[in-house]
Design an enzyme around this catalytic site. Structure first.
Site, PDB file in Angstrom:
ATOM      1  N   GLU A  56       0.888  -1.168   0.000  1.00 55.97           N
ATOM      2  CA  GLU A  56       0.000   0.000   0.000  1.00 55.97           C
ATOM      3  C   GLU A  56       0.918   1.207   0.000  1.00 55.97           C
ATOM      4  O   GLU A  56       1.685   1.395   0.925  1.00 55.97           O
ATOM      5  CB  GLU A  56      -0.854   0.042   1.282  1.00 55.97           C
ATOM      6  N   CYS A  80      -3.013   8.277   3.622  1.00 54.94           N
ATOM      7  CA  CYS A  80      -2.821   7.667   2.300  1.00 54.94           C
ATOM      8  C   CYS A  80      -4.037   7.875   1.420  1.00 54.94           C
ATOM      9  O   CYS A  80      -3.936   7.866   0.204  1.00 54.94           O
ATOM     10  CB  CYS A  80      -2.545   6.187   2.461  1.00 54.94           C
TER      11      CYS A  80
HETATM   12  P1  NAP Z   1       8.681   5.022   4.135  1.00 57.83           P
HETATM   13  O1  NAP Z   1       9.816   5.924   4.387  1.00 57.83           O
HETATM   14  O2  NAP Z   1       8.636   4.308   2.845  1.00 57.83           O
HETATM   15  O3  NAP Z   1       8.685   3.977   5.329  1.00 57.83           O
HETATM   16  C1  NAP Z   1       7.701   3.002   5.435  1.00 57.83           C
HETATM   17  C2  NAP Z   1       8.185   1.887   6.333  1.00 57.83           C
HETATM   18  O4  NAP Z   1       9.247   1.197   5.692  1.00 57.83           O
HETATM   19  C3  NAP Z   1       8.744   2.369   7.655  1.00 57.83           C
HETATM   20  O5  NAP Z   1       8.400   1.468   8.665  1.00 57.83           O
HETATM   21  C4  NAP Z   1      10.239   2.326   7.426  1.00 57.83           C
HETATM   22  O6  NAP Z   1      10.979   2.198   8.613  1.00 57.83           O
HETATM   23  C5  NAP Z   1      10.339   1.070   6.595  1.00 57.83           C
HETATM   24  N1  NAP Z   1      11.573   0.920   5.868  1.00 57.83           N
HETATM   25  C6  NAP Z   1      12.273   1.857   5.216  1.00 57.83           C
HETATM   26  N2  NAP Z   1      13.354   1.294   4.633  1.00 57.83           N
HETATM   27  C7  NAP Z   1      13.326  -0.028   4.945  1.00 57.83           C
HETATM   28  C8  NAP Z   1      14.167  -1.138   4.661  1.00 57.83           C
HETATM   29  N3  NAP Z   1      15.267  -1.008   3.929  1.00 57.83           N
HETATM   30  N4  NAP Z   1      13.837  -2.346   5.168  1.00 57.83           N
HETATM   31  C9  NAP Z   1      12.734  -2.508   5.916  1.00 57.83           C
HETATM   32  N5  NAP Z   1      11.887  -1.493   6.214  1.00 57.83           N
HETATM   33  C10 NAP Z   1      12.187  -0.271   5.730  1.00 57.83           C
HETATM   34  O7  NAP Z   1       7.291   5.754   4.277  1.00 57.83           O
HETATM   35  P2  NAP Z   1       6.788   6.701   5.469  1.00 57.83           P
HETATM   36  O8  NAP Z   1       7.637   7.908   5.459  1.00 57.83           O
HETATM   37  O9  NAP Z   1       6.653   5.961   6.749  1.00 57.83           O
HETATM   38  O10 NAP Z   1       5.316   7.011   4.996  1.00 57.83           O
HETATM   39  C11 NAP Z   1       5.039   8.019   4.070  1.00 57.83           C
HETATM   40  C12 NAP Z   1       4.662   7.466   2.742  1.00 57.83           C
HETATM   41  O11 NAP Z   1       3.829   6.325   2.877  1.00 57.83           O
HETATM   42  C13 NAP Z   1       3.886   8.434   1.919  1.00 57.83           C
HETATM   43  O12 NAP Z   1       4.582   8.578   0.720  1.00 57.83           O
HETATM   44  C14 NAP Z   1       2.543   7.791   1.660  1.00 57.83           C
HETATM   45  O13 NAP Z   1       2.151   7.910   0.344  1.00 57.83           O
HETATM   46  C15 NAP Z   1       2.743   6.378   1.970  1.00 57.83           C
HETATM   47  N6  NAP Z   1       1.598   5.808   2.637  1.00 57.83           N
HETATM   48  C16 NAP Z   1       0.790   4.993   1.937  1.00 57.83           C
HETATM   49  C17 NAP Z   1      -0.300   4.399   2.554  1.00 57.83           C
HETATM   50  C18 NAP Z   1      -1.202   3.470   1.826  1.00 57.83           C
HETATM   51  O14 NAP Z   1      -2.004   2.780   2.454  1.00 57.83           O
HETATM   52  N7  NAP Z   1      -1.126   3.403   0.528  1.00 57.83           N
HETATM   53  C19 NAP Z   1      -0.551   4.655   3.892  1.00 57.83           C
HETATM   54  C20 NAP Z   1       0.287   5.510   4.570  1.00 57.83           C
HETATM   55  C21 NAP Z   1       1.378   6.074   3.938  1.00 57.83           C
HETATM   56  P3  NAP Z   1      11.836   3.424   9.212  1.00 57.83           P
HETATM   57  O15 NAP Z   1      10.860   4.469   9.597  1.00 57.83           O
HETATM   58  O16 NAP Z   1      12.530   2.809  10.359  1.00 57.83           O
HETATM   59  O17 NAP Z   1      12.743   3.866   8.108  1.00 57.83           O
END
Ligand code: NAP
Length: 581
Positions: free
Chosen positions: A262, A301
């Site tokens: 997602e 999201c």
């Molecule tokens: P993100 O930076 O992609 O991080 C998402 C998750 O992935 C976090 O738990 C992060 O942990 C983890 N992560 C990052 N690198 C990783 C790796 N190499 N291995 C394992 N896990 C890893 O996104 P975010 O900043 O939390 O959220 C914002 C984005 O999410 C927005 O762009 C939004 O569009 C999207 N979003 C989408 C939805 C949906 O349902 N479609 C819902 C909410 C948000 P760390 O924080 O420890 O890096």
């Protein structure tokens, strides 16, 4: 602003215990004041062992239970969390949430548990596996047949969550996995992991879940992906960049590990031509766009990023939104006067403002000024505040950025369309989204729009005067309904009631003789052996009945009087009723 008593030290909960070396790995700051609120501790976790423990202990414990027993766990957990949710509200303020924002996260998550508990009891059998469809005859003589069965995976569900919903995000993934009989390893986004940590603390205090059913990793997942197998599932919520990076991990391709994503979504709201200013649908549209921009400071999201209106109504839409957004008090989310808090952190503010700058190459800022806005009870230099920012794109058909860049904050772009066909084309330029909403009382227009955009969207909400007082909103994923979307949105599906159990279960075509299939699945079907008993089957106690118990009789016509006599002669005696419990 209320401070946590001490700076929280966040450990992981793995292999049945809280684990952390105590060595701080990352400082986590308040979104409001910039003060340090938590320290994520570093611990050299053995990911291979965490997965092995989850599979053996958690999976073993959950698979011993029936769907109804697992549903009972979810209900008990939801009840316990309901009694302790103030602890989560208090911490959510530091993540920038107003009380309403926190309720969406906390109560929304608990509500999802309740919903899955109810569905598990009502819609699933009291068994450990599911039957899928009817028995299929596979031979001329009837000695060989087939039946699809669905069983729990013998792996672990790895849940990686975004920062914006530390509670709902964890619980909406947890509920279907546990109901399906699969243990969970959950990893929150670090920046709001203190809220997720507190949630897991409450869950472990409740002692509701069997050992191994839940593990919690703060910070990096290290080499966890290297040890995934075909029995494990990854469910990811976050940015498209991270999703693509994780999905490219060799183990995902090598073992065909299920990967549910997602991610970014350029959701649209469409004002239909019949919804002219003064109509209830026009007002509903304005209300919903403004709400989606400001709830959780637009960090949802499902938030409306593109507001489409007939070209003739664009000015009226901008005027109405400007007026509504102008009344939104921004500031300290603990203040009663404040309607919108800050973004989750200064890094997120920089990202949002950089994205807005790109959008401004194609769209004009028509409401809000990031460099000049009033704040209630807060310091703009310390907190991650941004006012609601409304843009207008005058040439949306020729534009690209407004359909591709998701500014994950209180930002939306108004764009005009010329005819329903163009509205459909513009909406679908999002390249696949979680949700779109249509504001119309005209069934013909709503039909054309809904079916024109359906294949690009996971959910379409048609909002009009008839559901005005009860609709659940453009931006609210409901546990009963699908949450996910194609293309840019990740191609995943979550929620949707018991549909989501399929991610954690394997469908198998079971083939054999009718006797064998009937015995293995516990369901009699035509062709299975018939057991002639001494008594009429209705005379046996339930526990003494066997699959296929029957009594042969001659053919005779049944009349209403037979049913009446049958009903009165078989009324439970007091003695039998007490035996049946
Ligand atoms: P993100 O930076 O992609 O991080 C998402 C998750 O992935 C976090 O738990 C992060 O942990 C983890 N992560 C990052 N690198 C990783 C790796 N190499 N291995 C394992 N896990 C890893 O996104 P975010 O900043 O939390 O959220 C914002 C984005 O999410 C927005 O762009 C939004 O569009 C999207 N979003 C989408 C939805 C949906 O349902 N479609 C819902 C909410 C948000 P760390 O924080 O420890 O890096």
């Amino acid at each position: 602003m209320a401070q946590p008593q001490d700076v929280m030290r966040l450990d992981s909960f793995v292999r049945g215990q809280w684990t952390g070396s105590g060595e701080p790995a990352a400082e986590i700051h308040s979104a409001v004041t910039g003060d340090v609120v938590a320290l994520a501790t570093r611990s050299d976790l053995e990911m291979r062992e965490i997965l092995a423990y989850g599979r053996a202990v958690g999976g073993g414990n959950l698979r011993k239970l029936t769907f109804h027993q697992r549903a009972g766990l979810l209900k008990a957990l939801a009840d316990y969390l309901s009694q302790h949710k103030d602890r989560l509200y208090r911490l959510s303020f530091h993540a920038g949430c107003t009380r309403t924002d926190a309720m969406i996260d906390v109560d929304g998550g608990i509500g999802t548990l309740f919903s899955y508990a109810g569905k598990g009891r009502r819609e699933l059998p009291n068994t450990k596996f599911l039957l899928d469809g009817a028995v299929e005859g596979l031979s001329k003589g009837g000695a060989f047949a087939g039946q699809h069965v669905v069983t729990s995976l013998r792996g672990v569900a790895v849940h990686i969550n975004a920062f914006n919903f530390p509670c709902w995000g964890m619980l909406e993934k947890l509920a279907p996995a546990l109901l399906a009989g699969v243990p969970v390893v959950t990893k929150p986004a670090t920046i709001t992991s203190y809220v997720a940590y507190e949630l897991v603390r409450i869950i472990t205090e409740s002692k509701v879940l069997p050992e191994g059913a839940l593990q919690f990793i703060v910070g990096s997942t290290g080499d966890l992906f290297d040890h995934l197998t075909c029995q494990d599932v990854v469910s990811f919520t976050g940015s498209a960049d991270t999703s693509q990076k994780l999905q490219r991990h060799p183990a995902i391709a090598r073992d065909a590990v299920r990967f549910i994503a997602e991610r970014d979504s350029l959701n649209a709201a469409i004002l239909a031509p019949d919804a002219v200013p003064g109509s209830p649908e026009f007002d509903l549209f304005i209300k919903e766009v403004a709400k989606e921009m400001t709830v959780k400071a637009g960090q949802k999201c499902t938030a409306i990023r593109r507001a489409l209106a007939p070209a003739a109504q664009v000015d009226a839409v901008i005027t109405a939104l400007r007026e509504r957004l102008g009344k939104v008090a921004v500031g300290n989310p603990e203040s009663d006067k404040v309607r919108m808090g800050p973004l989750v952190g200064l890094g997120q503010r920089s990202d949002v403002l950089a994205h807005v700058a790109k959008l401004r190459s194609e769209a004009e800022l028509v409401a809000g000024d990031p460099d000049n806005f009033a704040l209630v009870d807060a310091d703009a230099r310390r907190g991650a505040f941004v006012p609601p920012l409304l843009l207008h794109c005058a040439k949306p058909m020729a534009a690209t950025a407004v359909h591709e860049i998701e500014a994950f904050g209180p930002v939306s772009t108004v764009m005009g369309y010329d005819g329903l066909e163009q509205a459909i084309a513009l909406t679908n330029r999002g390249g696949g989204s979680l949700v779109a909403s249509i504001y119309s009382h005209d069934i013909a227009a709503a039909t054309e729009l809904a079916f024109g955009i359906g294949s690009f969207h996971g959910r379409v909400a048609i909002i009009d005067r008839d559901c005005a007082s009860e609709h659940t909103g453009h931006g609210s994923p409901m546990p009963q309904m699908l949450h996910g979307g194609p293309g840019r949105a990740g191609g995943g599906e979550e929620l949707g009631g018991v549909r989501s159990l399929q991610h954690y279960m394997q469908r198998t075509a079971l083939q054999g003789s009718p006797r064998m299939l009937s015995g293995v699945t516990g369901r009699w079907f035509k062709g299975s052996p018939v057991l002639d008993g001494e008594l009429h089957p209705f005379r046996y106690h339930y526990d003494d009945l066997e699959i296929g118990s029957s009594i042969p009789t001659t053919v005779r016509c049944l009349r209403t009087t037979d049913w009446t006599r049958f009903a009165s002669s078989n009324r439970c005696s007091r003695e039998r009723a007490s035996r049946c419990g």
